[in-house]
Design an enzyme around this catalytic site. Structure first.
Site, mmCIF file in Angstrom:
data_model
loop_
_atom_site.group_PDB
_atom_site.id
_atom_site.type_symbol
_atom_site.label_atom_id
_atom_site.label_comp_id
_atom_site.label_asym_id
_atom_site.label_seq_id
_atom_site.Cartn_x
_atom_site.Cartn_y
_atom_site.Cartn_z
ATOM 1 N N ASP A 1 0.041 -0.940 18.452
ATOM 2 C CA ASP A 1 0.447 0.001 17.412
ATOM 3 C C ASP A 1 0.737 1.374 18.022
ATOM 4 O O ASP A 1 1.803 1.954 17.805
ATOM 5 C CB ASP A 1 -0.681 0.085 16.362
ATOM 6 N N LYS B 1 7.080 1.637 11.789
ATOM 7 C CA LYS B 1 7.176 1.989 13.219
ATOM 8 C C LYS B 1 7.797 0.892 14.061
ATOM 9 O O LYS B 1 8.509 1.162 15.027
ATOM 10 C CB LYS B 1 5.805 2.363 13.778
ATOM 11 N N THR C 1 0.823 -1.204 0.000
ATOM 12 C CA THR C 1 0.000 0.000 0.000
ATOM 13 C C THR C 1 0.868 1.270 0.000
ATOM 14 O O THR C 1 0.742 2.112 -0.882
ATOM 15 C CB THR C 1 -0.914 0.021 1.247
ATOM 16 N N VAL C 2 1.745 1.399 0.975
ATOM 17 C CA VAL C 2 2.542 2.623 1.095
ATOM 18 C C VAL C 2 3.591 2.714 -0.014
ATOM 19 O O VAL C 2 3.765 3.763 -0.639
ATOM 20 C CB VAL C 2 3.191 2.733 2.496
ATOM 21 N N GLY D 1 -3.528 5.525 5.627
ATOM 22 C CA GLY D 1 -3.985 5.676 4.251
ATOM 23 C C GLY D 1 -2.797 5.729 3.323
ATOM 24 O O GLY D 1 -1.744 6.269 3.665
ATOM 25 N N LYS E 1 4.334 3.845 18.590
ATOM 26 C CA LYS E 1 4.377 5.245 18.162
ATOM 27 C C LYS E 1 4.723 6.183 19.318
ATOM 28 O O LYS E 1 5.537 7.089 19.156
ATOM 29 C CB LYS E 1 3.037 5.623 17.522
ATOM 30 N N VAL F 1 4.990 7.578 12.446
ATOM 31 C CA VAL F 1 4.005 8.035 13.433
ATOM 32 C C VAL F 1 3.052 9.025 12.775
ATOM 33 O O VAL F 1 3.486 9.960 12.097
ATOM 34 C CB VAL F 1 4.679 8.723 14.638
ATOM 35 N N GLU G 1 -7.933 -4.286 10.343
ATOM 36 C CA GLU G 1 -7.347 -5.502 9.783
ATOM 37 C C GLU G 1 -8.199 -6.712 10.164
ATOM 38 O O GLU G 1 -8.952 -6.677 11.129
ATOM 39 C CB GLU G 1 -5.940 -5.715 10.377
#
Lengths: 403, 403
Positions: A196, A100, A11-12, A297, A200, A127, A185
């Site tokens: 998560d 992260k 995705t990223v 996103g 961060k 983050v 997820e």
């Protein structure tokens, strides 16, 4: 011309490729040089995709490519991301990552290697997704002693809590809906248990104080125990339930935790709803500053990665010092941390109010219309005092009250 | 060791001296070198003050001091600030300024001189006081085409509008109170007429597009015409009145204005009240990001100045490119800019509703309980259409409606 290699076309990673292509002209102008993707590492092939001819299956090829000056790591997970990033830095390539888990685990070591090799290791996207927070914390707030960081750092849980608040739905129902919509997820553990957010806040706190805060040492509580009844009580006291990653300077120590908290409309993050993230930083000179945006996103996160790539393109062979030593940050024992608590215990008000006041000290009753339980808010007490008192009563749930 | 000279020992200048002293240890660590104030330019003497022995009355002394590497300009006003900053840069000294008037008027020229002399001209404190916005816009949002900037850029007017909203008080009463509390100047013109916000949105917009937007070209409307009746109407439609500096990309042009606007609770800046400032930036990749904090105040503003000083200390003899050309930004003519309008006209609803609909197009009546006037909201129309229609009716007031 600066050549970039992207590790991981998920995705990223695909977002990074898209931004470098779509906004190529303005990026060239701002970086002072053209930045192009030369290779993409992935186990899969992508026939028909714009990157099909750039796909590389063996990291050694990238490591040994003298043309590649910047490596983008968007694979996720600690291994082999760690080995690839380390090898990239040692080969004199700068690295930008959104990972992260990697940064929380190996931040100081990778920063040290980058400094030794006169390259850069940047991680704005690790983050807050697209929210500029790492760079502002490092550079814009450099004149300030950081007194406090409070962050809504996970979009999935903020979405779930927002929906529970707006629609009075139960946790499980909203989680299912969030999974259907792709906001959560299939295995939501890392989000809903706070893991998560924990990584961060570990990164932010380490950067704020220049020393290592191990994420394993941070008290972490998720949102799975929050029920619709908690939300009713919250509304009764004009508050919302949000899950925070937070840390605070107390004397020469720092307290840190991930936990759901009640906040009232006075709190600057009260109106941060849905999948949005926000981070409040309190400096001893600047006061409160707040950063808000899409915490996840594809394109938002990729934009943060590309901002690092541009910064690295402008700092070839110049290490931008980042203070984050191996030395451990002095963490305040959780027992000593003070909070107000909202507490729900079994039994009617008449049955248990007196005992609660004896155990918890001064309390304020909250009536949300439930006959089979008693809800109340304590004054500020330590976790130790809370734990001791809680043993003596039938606790249904407790939420820290940030007011 | 880096030597700094501060021009102007007023509110912000003395804040800079205070921060560099109070937070000296952590600033040394983060800058990688000690930063100390060597001299302070002021016409006055300050006997008994920590800077008494550093006071210099003649700028030439600072200009010719080879030990001074960084000049902090906190005098305000365009002259002689411009001459001093220019001479400092030409002498190979980096400059950090909080002076929005100077930056709005001479930004591109001073940036060019800095580049020629391999030094830096930074101005984080010129917009949004302590809020990190210039550096994030330049660096963190470098991958993005900026689609829109909306800022509550002036704390005085935001305080006045907040008080009018919360207490139903009249403009003059609140202004007087703000002056008594030190939130408004004796001569409040620059704030209440929007001139201050105008320079700030000119700076942000110029940086966003890399071209010069002259503040004189920006349509600027203050808050002096906002009355308690406007606030009543606003509440009726669930909105608040805020004054915005805003700009927006429309095709290959950019529209820009300073004006009061009605915003509803859906707007991310709805809860920015009192003296706080906030800036919302929309990027084509990152989406909405928002920055919030103290837009003014001695230490908040000084913290932003010092962040520039530290950055300059880390970039000795390395110019950090800032894209801001002399070339004029193509501004959309105000006539063509589209908004919804909230309008109040003289006459009863029965008398004027039909004519209003004929002139303004589809309208929605708003009843705030006043019998001698008629309030309504238009659909999105151009300024030209509004102006034409407004000529035909007895307008009491209009406020653009950002919804």
């Amino acid at each position: 011309m600066i050549n970039v290699s992207v590790l991981g076309y998920g995705t990223v990673g695909s977002g990074v490729v898209e931004i470098l292509k779509e906004n190529a002209d303005l990026i060239t102008k701002r970086a002072g040089e053209e930045i192009r993707v030369k290779s993409v590492l992935d186990l899969r092939d992508f026939p028909g995709d714009p990157v099909q001819d750039m796909i590389v299956h063996d990291f050694e090829e990238i490591k040994n490519d003298p043309d590649v000056q910047i490596v983008v790591e968007t694979m996720g997970g600690v291994h082999p991301a760690y080995e690839f990033v380390k090898a990239s830095l040692e080969s004199g390539k700068s690295v930008s990552t959104s990972n992260k888990a990697l940064v929380a685990a190996y931040g100081p070591e990778l920063l040290e290697i980058a400094q030794e090799h006169n390259v850069n290791f940047l991680f704005e996207a690790s983050v807050g997704g697209g929210i500029p927070i790492i760079r502002p914390l490092k550079i814009s707030l450099a004149p300030d002693e950081i007194l406090e960081i409070s962050g809504i750092l996970n979009g999935t849980t903020n979405y779930i809590l927002t929906e529970m608040t707006n629609n009075g739905s139960a946790f499980d129902t909203v989680l299912k809906d969030a999974q259907d919509k792709g906001y959560a997820e299939k295995d939501p553990t890392a989000d809903v248990e706070g893991y998560d957010a924990c990584r961060k806040i570990a990164i932010l706190t380490s950067l704020a104080y220049g020393k290592q805060l191990d994420f394993e040492d941070i008290y972490t509580e998720g949102i799975t125990k929050i029920t619709d009844r908690d939300i009713c009580y919250a509304k009764k006291i004009g508050a919302k339930v949000k899950i925070f990653g937070s840390s605070k300077k107390v004397g020469d120590k720092v307290s840190a935790m991930v936990a759901p908290k009640l906040i009232t409309s006075e709190h600057p993050l009260y109106s941060v709803d849905g999948v949005f993230n926000a981070i409040l930083v309190k400096g001893n000179m600047v006061g409160d500053v707040m950063f808000y945006g899409q915490g996840a996103g594809k394109l938002a996160t990729a934009s943060a990665v590309v901002s690092d790539v541009i910064d690295e393109a402008k700092h070839v062979n110049v290490n931008m010092r980042t203070l984050w030593d191996h030395e451990k940050l002095a963490l305040m024992p959780m027992d000593e941390v003070k909070s107000k608590f909202f507490v729900r215990v079994k039994g009617t008000k008449d049955e248990v109010q007196e005992q609660a006041a004896k155990l918890f000290g001064k309390i304020t009753a909250v009536d949300a219309g439930f006959d089979d339980e008693f809800g109340f808010v304590t004054e500020e007490i330590t976790e130790a005092v809370y734990e001791q008192a809680a043993k003596e009563m039938e606790i249904i749930n407790k939420i820290r009250f940030d007011a």
